[in-house]
Each structure stands twice: as structure tokens, then as C-alpha cells.
Design a protein around this motif. Structure first.
Motif, PDB file in Angstrom:
ATOM      1  N   ASP A  15       0.857  -1.173   0.000  1.00  0.00           N
ATOM      2  CA  ASP A  15       0.000   0.000   0.000  1.00  0.00           C
ATOM      3  C   ASP A  15       0.906   1.240   0.000  1.00  0.00           C
ATOM      4  O   ASP A  15       2.030   1.197   0.489  1.00  0.00           O
ATOM      5  CB  ASP A  15      -0.878  -0.029   1.257  1.00  0.00           C
ATOM      6  CG  ASP A  15      -1.670   1.259   1.403  1.00  0.00           C
ATOM      7  OD1 ASP A  15      -2.426   1.594   0.465  1.00  0.00           O
ATOM      8  OD2 ASP A  15      -1.519   1.933   2.445  1.00  0.00           O
ATOM      9  N   THR A  19       1.502   4.071   4.270  1.00  0.00           N
ATOM     10  CA  THR A  19       2.404   2.920   4.419  1.00  0.00           C
ATOM     11  C   THR A  19       3.815   3.264   3.959  1.00  0.00           C
ATOM     12  O   THR A  19       4.787   3.043   4.685  1.00  0.00           O
ATOM     13  CB  THR A  19       1.865   1.720   3.616  1.00  0.00           C
ATOM     14  OG1 THR A  19       0.580   1.382   4.117  1.00  0.00           O
ATOM     15  CG2 THR A  19       2.788   0.523   3.734  1.00  0.00           C
ATOM     16  N   LEU A  47       0.266  -0.321  -4.413  1.00  0.00           N
ATOM     17  CA  LEU A  47      -1.187  -0.380  -4.581  1.00  0.00           C
ATOM     18  C   LEU A  47      -1.875   0.871  -4.066  1.00  0.00           C
ATOM     19  O   LEU A  47      -1.445   1.452  -3.074  1.00  0.00           O
ATOM     20  CB  LEU A  47      -1.780  -1.541  -3.774  1.00  0.00           C
ATOM     21  CG  LEU A  47      -1.247  -2.950  -3.956  1.00  0.00           C
ATOM     22  CD1 LEU A  47      -2.025  -3.884  -3.039  1.00  0.00           C
ATOM     23  CD2 LEU A  47      -1.386  -3.374  -5.396  1.00  0.00           C
ATOM     24  N   THR A  48      -2.964   1.233  -4.736  1.00  0.00           N
ATOM     25  CA  THR A  48      -3.866   2.221  -4.157  1.00  0.00           C
ATOM     26  C   THR A  48      -5.284   1.901  -4.569  1.00  0.00           C
ATOM     27  O   THR A  48      -5.517   1.416  -5.680  1.00  0.00           O
ATOM     28  CB  THR A  48      -3.509   3.653  -4.592  1.00  0.00           C
ATOM     29  OG1 THR A  48      -4.485   4.549  -4.047  1.00  0.00           O
ATOM     30  CG2 THR A  48      -3.507   3.812  -6.105  1.00  0.00           C
ATOM     31  N   ASN A  49      -6.220   2.167  -3.690  1.00  0.00           N
ATOM     32  CA  ASN A  49      -7.632   2.013  -4.036  1.00  0.00           C
ATOM     33  C   ASN A  49      -8.152   3.238  -4.773  1.00  0.00           C
ATOM     34  O   ASN A  49      -9.262   3.226  -5.278  1.00  0.00           O
ATOM     35  CB  ASN A  49      -8.478   1.791  -2.772  1.00  0.00           C
ATOM     36  CG  ASN A  49      -9.033   0.375  -2.721  1.00  0.00           C
ATOM     37  OD1 ASN A  49      -8.705  -0.457  -3.544  1.00  0.00           O
ATOM     38  ND2 ASN A  49      -9.885   0.126  -1.737  1.00  0.00           N
ATOM     39  N   LYS A 187      -9.308  -3.248  -3.397  1.00  0.00           N
ATOM     40  CA  LYS A 187      -8.979  -3.822  -2.088  1.00  0.00           C
ATOM     41  C   LYS A 187     -10.223  -3.771  -1.221  1.00  0.00           C
ATOM     42  O   LYS A 187     -10.885  -2.747  -1.204  1.00  0.00           O
ATOM     43  CB  LYS A 187      -7.889  -2.978  -1.394  1.00  0.00           C
ATOM     44  CG  LYS A 187      -6.515  -3.070  -2.004  1.00  0.00           C
ATOM     45  CD  LYS A 187      -5.477  -2.338  -1.151  1.00  0.00           C
ATOM     46  CE  LYS A 187      -5.636  -0.837  -1.142  1.00  0.00           C
ATOM     47  NZ  LYS A 187      -4.563  -0.126  -0.442  1.00  0.00           N
ATOM     48  N   GLY A 211       0.388  -2.896   4.672  1.00  0.00           N
ATOM     49  CA  GLY A 211      -0.541  -1.775   4.564  1.00  0.00           C
ATOM     50  C   GLY A 211      -0.858  -1.173   5.917  1.00  0.00           C
ATOM     51  O   GLY A 211      -0.463  -1.723   6.961  1.00  0.00           O
ATOM     52  N   GLN A 213      -4.181  -0.048   6.625  1.00  0.00           N
ATOM     53  CA  GLN A 213      -5.623  -0.043   6.883  1.00  0.00           C
ATOM     54  C   GLN A 213      -6.121  -1.463   7.137  1.00  0.00           C
ATOM     55  O   GLN A 213      -5.852  -2.376   6.367  1.00  0.00           O
ATOM     56  CB  GLN A 213      -6.375   0.531   5.682  1.00  0.00           C
ATOM     57  CG  GLN A 213      -6.045   1.992   5.456  1.00  0.00           C
ATOM     58  CD  GLN A 213      -7.275   2.801   5.081  1.00  0.00           C
ATOM     59  OE1 GLN A 213      -8.332   2.629   5.697  1.00  0.00           O
ATOM     60  NE2 GLN A 213      -7.144   3.660   4.110  1.00  0.00           N
ATOM     61  N   THR A 216      -9.187  -2.605   4.512  1.00  0.00           N
ATOM     62  CA  THR A 216      -8.844  -2.875   3.113  1.00  0.00           C
ATOM     63  C   THR A 216      -7.601  -3.766   3.019  1.00  0.00           C
ATOM     64  O   THR A 216      -7.687  -4.920   2.626  1.00  0.00           O
ATOM     65  CB  THR A 216      -8.619  -1.564   2.327  1.00  0.00           C
ATOM     66  OG1 THR A 216      -7.643  -0.771   3.007  1.00  0.00           O
ATOM     67  CG2 THR A 216      -9.903  -0.804   2.191  1.00  0.00           C
ATOM     68  N   ASP A 217      -6.435  -3.242   3.436  1.00  0.00           N
ATOM     69  CA  ASP A 217      -5.171  -3.982   3.264  1.00  0.00           C
ATOM     70  C   ASP A 217      -5.149  -5.292   4.045  1.00  0.00           C
ATOM     71  O   ASP A 217      -4.825  -6.358   3.505  1.00  0.00           O
ATOM     72  CB  ASP A 217      -3.990  -3.115   3.717  1.00  0.00           C
ATOM     73  CG  ASP A 217      -3.985  -1.754   3.049  1.00  0.00           C
ATOM     74  OD1 ASP A 217      -4.222  -1.716   1.828  1.00  0.00           O
ATOM     75  OD2 ASP A 217      -3.749  -0.750   3.735  1.00  0.00           O
TER      76      ASP A 217
END
Ligand SMILES: [Mg+2]
Length: 273
Positions: A15, A19, A47-49, A187, A211, A213, A216-217
Motif C-alpha cells: 500500500d 504505508t 497499490l492504491t484504491n 482492495k 498496509g 488499513q 482494506t489492506d
């Protein structure tokens, strides 16, 4: 037991926000962690949402913070969603309630963003350019029963001005209007895992997600079996009590501590430090 799992790790899902960096600052140990993983030749994805911005924006931000990654190592929920739609459904012509960056991700994955008249599904993202007209088109298509997907369901996006309406807020508007909720793809859902593993070329057992979160993570790890490592640098520190059912495999104070653990377990050579 945990060391045994750590020793098998070859691929990394990382993330970004909270992060690797917070605002304009790298998180402690993040640069050393990224450099060590790169030197070891391990595949990694950041990664990102957030499906509103282009991958190049994230690559630029990481490079400015001393953590260069190739464009191909940036996976947004938009990219993962588009790849999943192409690989797992026959749908090819989404009506995209989203930004130009999301439409670009669709084209890259082989989809054709389409007008309401010719679309075969609806793909909703974090649309920072939403208008009443585009929201109306999406509502009418969803009400007609078209397959309906969202890149992620985060309700709000943190900003210096306060919490902003994210994709979840648009999902709520459409649900109030039509009574339908989308299939969510980012995610912590399987689409993100599948797109991530496909790109890393690793198995669930060989992959770790780092991550900040829980919902999500860490939930992604819990649902998929990917080793989940929580860093107490971002959101989790503040919101832990809300998600007591989500239990990370390992909690570290920052990415530098994870690097130490990986070296101690033999996943990365000590000489890399
Ligand atoms: Mg985060």
C-alpha cells in the motif's frame, strides 16, 4: 511458524498512502525497505484504491521521495478492475463513471469506454469530475439492470481540507436512486488479489501485503490467505477499535521493522541492509 511463512516470501504488495508515505514525507524505513526489495530482485507492486489518478502520478510521487518504481509496478483499483473485467467477464463496453485516468486504464486492459446507448455494463470509480448528467446516466443504466461494478467502495478520501466524497458516496447516491449496489472490485476484493498475483508471478504463499488499513489492506490478506503485515504508521493507529475482527499476521511500527524481520527470517539476505 511466522518466520517460516516470512522465509517463503518472494513478492510484495505494498500500500502507498500511510504505508510508504504520508503526505509529502516518506514513512520511516520505507526507502530502505523499497531499496532492499529491489536489490534482492523481488517483484513488488505498489497499490492504491484511488481510481481517480493516473499511475504516472504515483510513480512520480514515489520517485520524488527516493523510492523509484517502474510504471508497470503501480496497480490502482482502476487498473485491477479493468483487468479483472476483461479477464473474468465477457463485458467489453463499460459506461465509466470515472476520470480520464480510469478510462485510460480500461483501454489499456482491452475495454472500450462507451456511451450510455452502447454500453454493456457500468463501472464506477472515484469520479472527481462527476456531474448531474453523468450520475443520471449511470443511475438509468443501473436501474435497467446492466451489470454494475465499482473500483472500490471507500466512502471518503482524506485531504488537507477534510474528508472528501469518494466512490462510496457515489455508490450511495445510485443505491438511493435505484436500490442496487455494485459488485466491488478493489482492495480487499479478489480482483485486486488476482490482478496483483498475475503481475507479480507469485503464489498466495509467496506473497506479502504491507498496509496501514485494517478494512482494506489487512482484510485483503485475511480473505485471500496472503501474509498480512500491518504498519502502525497511518490509518490503523487511529481506527483499530473499529475493526477488531481483522487480525493481521504481523504488526510492525514501520516498514523498516518489517525489513529487519524479513532478514532475520532469511527471506532477504542480511547483506542487503
Ligand atoms: Mg493506506
Amino acid at each position: 511458524m511466522l518466520d517460516e511463512r516470512l522465509r517463503r516470501i518472494r513478492g510484495y504488495l505494498l500500500d502507498m498512502d500511510g504505508t510508504l508515505y504520508i503526505g509529502a514525507e516518506a514513512v520511516p524505513g520505507a526507502q530502505a525497505f523499497m531499496a532492499a526489495v529491489q536489490r534482492a530482485g523481488c517483484p513488488r507492486l505498489v497499490l492504491t484504491n484511488n481510481s481517480s489518478a493516473a499511475r504516472s502520478k504515483y510513480r512520480g510521487r514515489l520517485a520524488a521521495l527516493g523510492m523509484p518504481v517502474p510504471l508497470s509496478a503501480v496497480l490502482t483499483s482502476g487498473g485491477a478492475s479493468a483487468e479483472w473485467l476483461f479477464a473474468s467477464t465477457p463485458l467489453r463496453r463499460p459506461y465509466v463513471l470515472g476520470t480520464r485516468a480510469l478510462k485510460d486504464e480500461c483501454r489499456r486492459a482491452g475495454l472500450t469506454p462507451s456511451d450510455p446507448e452502447t454500453s454493456d455494463c457500468v463501472l464506477l470509480g472515484y469520479d472527481t469530475g462527476v456531474t448531474y448528467a453523468t450520475l443520471t446516466d449511470a443511475c438509468l443504466l443501473v436501474a435497467q439492470g446492466l451489470p454494475y461494478y465499482a473500483t472500490h467502495a471507500d466512502r471518503t478520501c482524506i485531504s488537507p481540507r477534510g474528508l472528501l466524497p469518494d466512490a462510496g458516496a457515489l455508490i450511495a447516491a445510485i443505491e438511493v436512486t435505484t436500490g442496487r449496489a455494485p459488485v466491488v472490485l478493489g482492495k480487499p476484493e479478489a480482483s485486486m488479489v488476482e490482478a496483483g498475483l498475475r503481475r507479480l508471478g507469485t503464489t498466495v504463499d509467496e506473497t506479502l501485503i504491507l498496509g496501514d488499513q485494517l478494512d482494506t489492506d489487512m482484510m485483503l490478506g485475511q480473505k485471500s490467505g496472503i501474509l498480512s503485515v500491518l504498519t502502525m504508521t497511518g490509518e490503523a493507529a487511529r481506527r483499530r477499535r473499529e475493526y477488531e475482527s481483522v487480525v493481521p499476521d504481523l504488526t510492525v511500527s514501520h516498514p523498516g521493522e518489517l525489513l529487519e524481520r524479513l532478514c532475520a527470517a532469511g527471506a532477504l539476505p542480511r547483506t542487503i541492509l
